[in-house]
Write a protein that holds these residues in place. Sequence first.
Motif, PDB file in Angstrom:
ATOM      1  N   ALA A  66       0.861  -1.181   0.000  1.00  0.00           N
ATOM      2  CA  ALA A  66       0.000   0.000   0.000  1.00  0.00           C
ATOM      3  C   ALA A  66       0.900   1.234   0.000  1.00  0.00           C
ATOM      4  O   ALA A  66       1.868   1.291   0.753  1.00  0.00           O
ATOM      5  CB  ALA A  66      -0.903   0.001   1.220  1.00  0.00           C
ATOM      6  N   PHE A  67       0.602   2.188  -0.855  1.00  0.00           N
ATOM      7  CA  PHE A  67       1.396   3.405  -0.996  1.00  0.00           C
ATOM      8  C   PHE A  67       0.536   4.601  -0.583  1.00  0.00           C
ATOM      9  O   PHE A  67      -0.628   4.681  -0.945  1.00  0.00           O
ATOM     10  CB  PHE A  67       1.831   3.599  -2.455  1.00  0.00           C
ATOM     11  CG  PHE A  67       2.609   2.448  -3.008  1.00  0.00           C
ATOM     12  CD1 PHE A  67       3.984   2.441  -2.968  1.00  0.00           C
ATOM     13  CD2 PHE A  67       1.961   1.351  -3.567  1.00  0.00           C
ATOM     14  CE1 PHE A  67       4.705   1.383  -3.472  1.00  0.00           C
ATOM     15  CE2 PHE A  67       2.670   0.289  -4.079  1.00  0.00           C
ATOM     16  CZ  PHE A  67       4.047   0.305  -4.025  1.00  0.00           C
ATOM     17  N   ARG A  68       1.131   5.542   0.153  1.00  0.00           N
ATOM     18  CA  ARG A  68       0.407   6.755   0.528  1.00  0.00           C
ATOM     19  C   ARG A  68       1.370   7.927   0.569  1.00  0.00           C
ATOM     20  O   ARG A  68       2.410   7.862   1.230  1.00  0.00           O
ATOM     21  CB  ARG A  68      -0.260   6.584   1.882  1.00  0.00           C
ATOM     22  CG  ARG A  68      -1.252   7.703   2.177  1.00  0.00           C
ATOM     23  CD  ARG A  68      -1.832   7.572   3.535  1.00  0.00           C
ATOM     24  NE  ARG A  68      -0.743   7.864   4.470  1.00  0.00           N
ATOM     25  CZ  ARG A  68      -0.740   7.551   5.740  1.00  0.00           C
ATOM     26  NH1 ARG A  68      -1.734   6.912   6.250  1.00  0.00           N
ATOM     27  NH2 ARG A  68       0.266   7.864   6.508  1.00  0.00           N
ATOM     28  N   ALA A  69       1.039   8.980  -0.162  1.00  0.00           N
ATOM     29  CA  ALA A  69       1.862  10.187  -0.142  1.00  0.00           C
ATOM     30  C   ALA A  69       1.821  10.771   1.256  1.00  0.00           C
ATOM     31  O   ALA A  69       0.774  10.832   1.889  1.00  0.00           O
ATOM     32  CB  ALA A  69       1.339  11.195  -1.162  1.00  0.00           C
ATOM     33  N   ALA A  70       2.975  11.210   1.756  1.00  0.00           N
ATOM     34  CA  ALA A  70       3.050  11.745   3.120  1.00  0.00           C
ATOM     35  C   ALA A  70       3.527  13.188   3.062  1.00  0.00           C
ATOM     36  O   ALA A  70       2.921  14.004   2.381  1.00  0.00           O
ATOM     37  CB  ALA A  70       3.962  10.869   3.974  1.00  0.00           C
ATOM     38  N   ALA A  71       4.627  13.508   3.715  1.00  0.00           N
ATOM     39  CA  ALA A  71       5.121  14.887   3.780  1.00  0.00           C
ATOM     40  C   ALA A  71       5.623  15.344   2.419  1.00  0.00           C
ATOM     41  O   ALA A  71       6.261  14.593   1.689  1.00  0.00           O
ATOM     42  CB  ALA A  71       6.242  14.984   4.805  1.00  0.00           C
ATOM     43  N   GLY A  72       5.326  16.575   2.068  1.00  0.00           N
ATOM     44  CA  GLY A  72       5.836  17.133   0.828  1.00  0.00           C
ATOM     45  C   GLY A  72       4.762  17.638  -0.109  1.00  0.00           C
ATOM     46  O   GLY A  72       5.068  18.095  -1.209  1.00  0.00           O
ATOM     47  N   GLY A  73       3.509  17.517   0.278  1.00  0.00           N
ATOM     48  CA  GLY A  73       2.423  18.073  -0.532  1.00  0.00           C
ATOM     49  C   GLY A  73       2.276  17.433  -1.896  1.00  0.00           C
ATOM     50  O   GLY A  73       2.307  16.213  -2.036  1.00  0.00           O
TER      51      GLY A  73
END
Length: 143
Positions: A38-45
């Motif tokens: 599972a992939f999820r964008a985190a810090a960095g907008g």
Amino acid sequence: MASTITSENSRADAELSGSLRKMNTACRLFFAVKPTPAFRAAAGGDEASVFAKDLLGMYEKYCQAKGWRFAAHDVRRTEFGGVASAMAEVMGEGCYASLRFESGVHRVQRVPATETQGRVHTSTVTVAVVSTCAAGSSLSEIL
């Protein structure tokens, strides 16, 4: 003396066969497991979502190079062409053994195309590799 050696040998043989049976069971369990990353964008907008899209593509190409089947689903795209979150299924021999340590935070530092002053941005993506039993196999069949 000979009977003592014979009894020790038979005891050692029994212990060895028990250990081999346990190892065989563990190996069958290990190779019957399929990873579900599972992939999820985190810090960095927005840049993090672009990195998540790139990372998803890298995993797909890696799996194709290994001869595994990679299928992304539940992909949530962003308005900038990135990926906010995604799930994938990977199937193939030894895929869990190769991907099980990929869980964690992945970080990239790069200058985005939208950056006018050349500053380096840091972005992160969270990857979680969840193990599931391969389709069509049950624990009783594996053991």
